[in-house]
Design a protein around this motif. Structure first.
Motif, PDB file in Angstrom:
ATOM      1  N   GLY A  82       0.829  -1.199   0.000  1.00  0.00           N
ATOM      2  CA  GLY A  82       0.000   0.000   0.000  1.00  0.00           C
ATOM      3  C   GLY A  82       0.857   1.240   0.000  1.00  0.00           C
ATOM      4  O   GLY A  82       1.810   1.346   0.785  1.00  0.00           O
ATOM      5  N   MET A  83       0.561   2.176  -0.889  1.00  0.00           N
ATOM      6  CA  MET A  83       1.340   3.403  -1.028  1.00  0.00           C
ATOM      7  C   MET A  83       0.480   4.599  -0.643  1.00  0.00           C
ATOM      8  O   MET A  83      -0.672   4.717  -1.075  1.00  0.00           O
ATOM      9  N   THR A  84       1.056   5.480   0.144  1.00  0.00           N
ATOM     10  CA  THR A  84       0.378   6.696   0.587  1.00  0.00           C
ATOM     11  C   THR A  84       0.925   7.892  -0.161  1.00  0.00           C
ATOM     12  O   THR A  84       2.140   8.006  -0.362  1.00  0.00           O
ATOM     13  N   ALA A  85       0.036   8.797  -0.566  1.00  0.00           N
ATOM     14  CA  ALA A  85       0.450  10.032  -1.228  1.00  0.00           C
ATOM     15  C   ALA A  85      -0.380  11.188  -0.683  1.00  0.00           C
ATOM     16  O   ALA A  85      -1.533  10.999  -0.265  1.00  0.00           O
ATOM     17  N   PHE A  86       0.207  12.377  -0.692  1.00  0.00           N
ATOM     18  CA  PHE A  86      -0.548  13.578  -0.342  1.00  0.00           C
ATOM     19  C   PHE A  86      -1.594  13.810  -1.425  1.00  0.00           C
ATOM     20  O   PHE A  86      -1.284  13.886  -2.612  1.00  0.00           O
ATOM     21  N   GLY A  87      -2.862  13.903  -1.031  1.00  0.00           N
ATOM     22  CA  GLY A  87      -3.934  14.071  -1.998  1.00  0.00           C
ATOM     23  C   GLY A  87      -4.321  15.514  -2.232  1.00  0.00           C
ATOM     24  O   GLY A  87      -4.582  15.929  -3.352  1.00  0.00           O
ATOM     25  N   GLY A  88      -4.353  16.296  -1.163  1.00  0.00           N
ATOM     26  CA  GLY A  88      -4.773  17.689  -1.264  1.00  0.00           C
ATOM     27  C   GLY A  88      -5.567  18.075  -0.042  1.00  0.00           C
ATOM     28  O   GLY A  88      -5.230  17.675   1.085  1.00  0.00           O
ATOM     29  N   TYR A  89      -6.634  18.846  -0.278  1.00  0.00           N
ATOM     30  CA  TYR A  89      -7.448  19.358   0.825  1.00  0.00           C
ATOM     31  C   TYR A  89      -8.923  19.087   0.519  1.00  0.00           C
ATOM     32  O   TYR A  89      -9.339  19.083  -0.644  1.00  0.00           O
ATOM     33  N   GLN A  90      -9.688  18.870   1.561  1.00  0.00           N
ATOM     34  CA  GLN A  90     -11.106  18.635   1.377  1.00  0.00           C
ATOM     35  C   GLN A  90     -11.897  19.348   2.471  1.00  0.00           C
ATOM     36  O   GLN A  90     -11.391  19.651   3.548  1.00  0.00           O
ATOM     37  N   ALA A  91     -13.157  19.627   2.168  1.00  0.00           N
ATOM     38  CA  ALA A  91     -14.049  20.276   3.120  1.00  0.00           C
ATOM     39  C   ALA A  91     -15.476  19.898   2.771  1.00  0.00           C
ATOM     40  O   ALA A  91     -15.760  19.423   1.664  1.00  0.00           O
ATOM     41  N   GLU A  92     -16.364  20.095   3.715  1.00  0.00           N
ATOM     42  CA  GLU A  92     -17.773  19.823   3.450  1.00  0.00           C
ATOM     43  C   GLU A  92     -18.666  20.780   4.226  1.00  0.00           C
ATOM     44  O   GLU A  92     -18.289  21.325   5.262  1.00  0.00           O
ATOM     45  N   PHE A  93     -19.845  20.971   3.685  1.00  0.00           N
ATOM     46  CA  PHE A  93     -20.823  21.887   4.255  1.00  0.00           C
ATOM     47  C   PHE A  93     -22.176  21.176   4.220  1.00  0.00           C
ATOM     48  O   PHE A  93     -22.475  20.447   3.273  1.00  0.00           O
ATOM     49  N   HIS A  94     -22.976  21.392   5.250  1.00  0.00           N
ATOM     50  CA  HIS A  94     -24.250  20.687   5.341  1.00  0.00           C
ATOM     51  C   HIS A  94     -25.404  21.680   5.456  1.00  0.00           C
ATOM     52  O   HIS A  94     -25.375  22.600   6.283  1.00  0.00           O
TER      53      HIS A  94
END
Length: 640
Positions: free
Chosen positions: A349-361
């Motif tokens: 299994g390889m891990t990489a930096f994906g970016g940023y995420q957010a959510e609003f409800h």
């Protein structure tokens, strides 16, 4: 290498069973943990019982990714002179709290312990265990297994042109779009057996396979020859798979959970008897809730498998012929597992930096929910403007529904979730995932909203946070430096080499529809209702693949199930959830089960998914809720 000829000093007898030589009887293996979120009483409770080995699992693809990313962050901080204390976040910080109360019983009774808890610093955790043993004044030898961290190996092979094809999508690593920063592979149980053969009482491992501690215990106890006893070792691999998730096999996640409600506050942890021929029997700790039945054990077998072949670094198990039989209350015997040579590769299994995420409800209520959701989506996309071009994911999902004539306002209220991901936290036109930013796109429309538009009262999720991508491929076992370290012997290191006989297996496992299907109309009148009224099941994840298995309780129901559940039928039942991916199918007649592997179904898996079902556990329950025509004769026997 593990030898069938065990040193004489290890030919002991269990303290409570002096009349039974170890090689004659089964080894009693207790499963103490299925993950870092499991109950912390387990090791202490199990150590009070008549047990030979306690095993436990504290790792997952989720924790591997998070601990691996933290290790890279720690190394960066150390290089900058900013890390002055012990590294943080490299393994479950509560592990010692789990183990500590049990140590006196472990020492007094001669119980062995083997756990995959070391995560990304197995040596440090082993040292912490040693310190706790010394603090309590006990005489216990602590070994550790290493070699699972393969970041440098993976980077070297990438430079040499290795494609590292994804097990999920079939694409090559170069097409992934991310750069690995950390990699761990799955080790087998041979290192654990070697540590126990050399006198270890506690074996701390990093990323060994979840089933590996039971495999190692079986190899050590029964003296199996790793080069030829494939059936026996394969049996231990499946025994390990059944015990690895602790209370799952005793009623956790069980389709028949309603009948276990009275004891659900304290489900029992499992105890497996692993016999010399590789068969096993399961029961649970006494005076606890839950049950051990063919249903609970079959459910756990179906969890997170990929096809008829179950791969381990020590052996490959064929489970098509597995048979389960209830031998009494809370006791199930498991036989019929066949062994094949292990694969030449192991999973990495390889891990990489994906970016940023957010959510609003946004909460909306009552009638016309789809139209209300469309109104909100149009307004938020308009507010986002050109920033949308920099988002890798911009997803609106309406979750829930308002029933007819709702009994109260809460059940009539649904969640509209707005979810975003991007590689860069700063976007065009001064837009950002900071607050205000994405948060503001959503807030701007409050007073222009649809009727019932309601703001959630916790806005912290709308702040962008780092997320990681995870990629699964295969690594040659010959490139893995599997080692056992024995600190009490001046840190003696033992290399554990791959088996001499291994086999190459194709990426795709055998997939087939049922032989000689029956006409399902022969079962007479039907009632339309949820499939789960008479069909049990379990589902799980492996990165972005989801697996789901279904089983029934009676032989005639089995003929009906295997004839009904074709690949096309599953596609139909998935409905909007089916995205066009490949589906593989096989059968396990001995437990009346049909299994499906849904390729690349889960939007990348736990750490980066945009869906609620982060672990694939809800796939089965969704499908069990789908309506089909159920023979009345089955319904008369009672529902799950």
């Amino acid at each position: 290498m593990v030898s069938a000829d065990r040193p004489s000093k290890l030919e002991h007898r269990h303290p409570s069973r002096d009349s039974e030589p170890r090689k004659i009887r089964a080894v009693r293996i207790a499963g103490a943990s299925g993950g870092f979120s499991d109950r912390q009483r387990a090791i202490s409770s199990l150590a009070k019982l008549d047990i030979d080995v306690i095993v436990g699992d504290w790792l997952s693809e989720c924790t591997m990714t998070l601990h691996g990313a933290q290790k890279i962050d720690n190394e960066k901080l150390r290089s900058e002179g900013k890390l002055t204390e012990e590294p943080i976040g490299l393994f479950d910080p509560t592990f010692i709290d789990n183990l500590s109360p049990a140590l006196p019983d472990i020492a007094r009774k001669g119980i062995k312990v083997a756990v995959n808890a070391g995560a990304c610093d197995t040596q440090l955790l082993a040292r912490n265990v040693e310190d706790e043993v010394k603090r309590q004044g006990l005489d216990l030898k602590v070994a550790y297994v290493e070699g699972d961290e393969v970041t440098d190996v993976v980077k070297r092979l990438i430079k040499q042109g290795e494609k590292f094809t994804s097990l999920m999508t079939g694409e090559d690593l170069k097409d992934w779009g991310y750069t690995p920063i950390y990699a761990q592979c799955y080790l087998g149980g041979a290192g654990i057996a070697e540590a126990l053969n050399n006198g270890a009482d506690i074996v701390v491992c990093g990323r060994v396979a979840d089933a590996a501690p039971a495999v190692g215990a079986g190899m050590w106890w029964h003296g199996w020859n790793r080069e030829k006893d494939f059936d026996q070792i394969a049996g231990s691999l499946i025994c390990g798979h059944l015990v690895e998730c602790a209370a799952y096999v005793c009623g956790g996640y069980f389709s028949g959970f309603k009948r276990l409600m009275d004891g659900c506050t304290n489900l029992g942890f499992p105890i497996a008897e692993l016999f010399a021929d590789g068969s096993c029997a399961f029961n649970k700790e006494p005076d606890t809730g839950g049950e051990v039945s063919v249903g609970t054990v079959a459910s756990q077998l179906l969890y997170e498998i990929q096809g008829p072949l179950y791969y381990g670094s020590d052996v490959t198990a064929n489970i098509e012929g597995i048979v389960m039989k209830e031998e009494g209350k809370d006791r199930v015997r498991v036989t019929g597992v066949k062994g094949l040579p292990p694969p030449t590769t192991t999973k990495v299994g390889m891990t990489a930096f994906g970016g940023y995420q957010a959510e609003f409800h946004v909460y909306i209520c009552g009638i016309d929910l789809e139209a209300k959701a469309e109104w909100i989506e149009k307004q938020i996309r308009y507010s986002a403007g050109d920033a949308v071009k920099e988002l890798s994911c911009f997803k609106f999902s309406l979750n829930g529904y308002c029933p007819d004539n709702p009994r109260n306002q809460d059940v009539a209220t649904c969640d509209l979730r707005i979810f975003v991901q991007t590689k860069n936290k700063k976007l065009v036109d001064k837009s950002t995932l900071d607050v205000p930013g994405f948060n503001r796109w959503c807030m701007d429309n409050g007073l222009q909203g649809c009727p019932g538009w309601t703001l959630g009262n916790d806005q912290r999720q709308s702040e962008g946070k780092v997320y990681y991508e995870y990629y699964v491929s295969l690594l040659p076992q010959s490139d893995v430096q599997h080692r056992v370290v024995l600190p009490w012997l001046d840190s003696k290191t033992i290399d554990v080499h791959p088996p001499s006989e291994m086999q190459e297996y194709p990426r795709d496992q055998p997939s087939y529809e049922t032989a000689s299907p029956v006409d399902v109309t022969q079962y007479g009148p039907t009632t339309r209702g949820p499939m789960g009224w008479v069909v049990g099941g379990r589902s799980g994840d492996k990165a972005s693949d989801a697996n789901v298995g279904f089983y029934v309780r009676h032989d005639d129901e089995w003929d009906w199930l295997r004839s009904l559940l074709t690949i096309d039928k599953i596609k139909s039942l998935l409905d909007e959830e089916y995205k066009g991916g490949k589906i593989e199918r096989f059968e396990i007649p001995g437990i009346r089960a049909v299994h499906f592997l849904l390729r690349d179904h889960l939007d990348r898996g736990f750490n980066s998914t945009s869906t609620y079902d982060t672990l694939g556990k809800n796939v089965c329950e969704y499908l069990r809720s789908k309506w089909i025509d159920i023979p009345n004769k089955f319904l008369h026997r009672g529902r799950f």
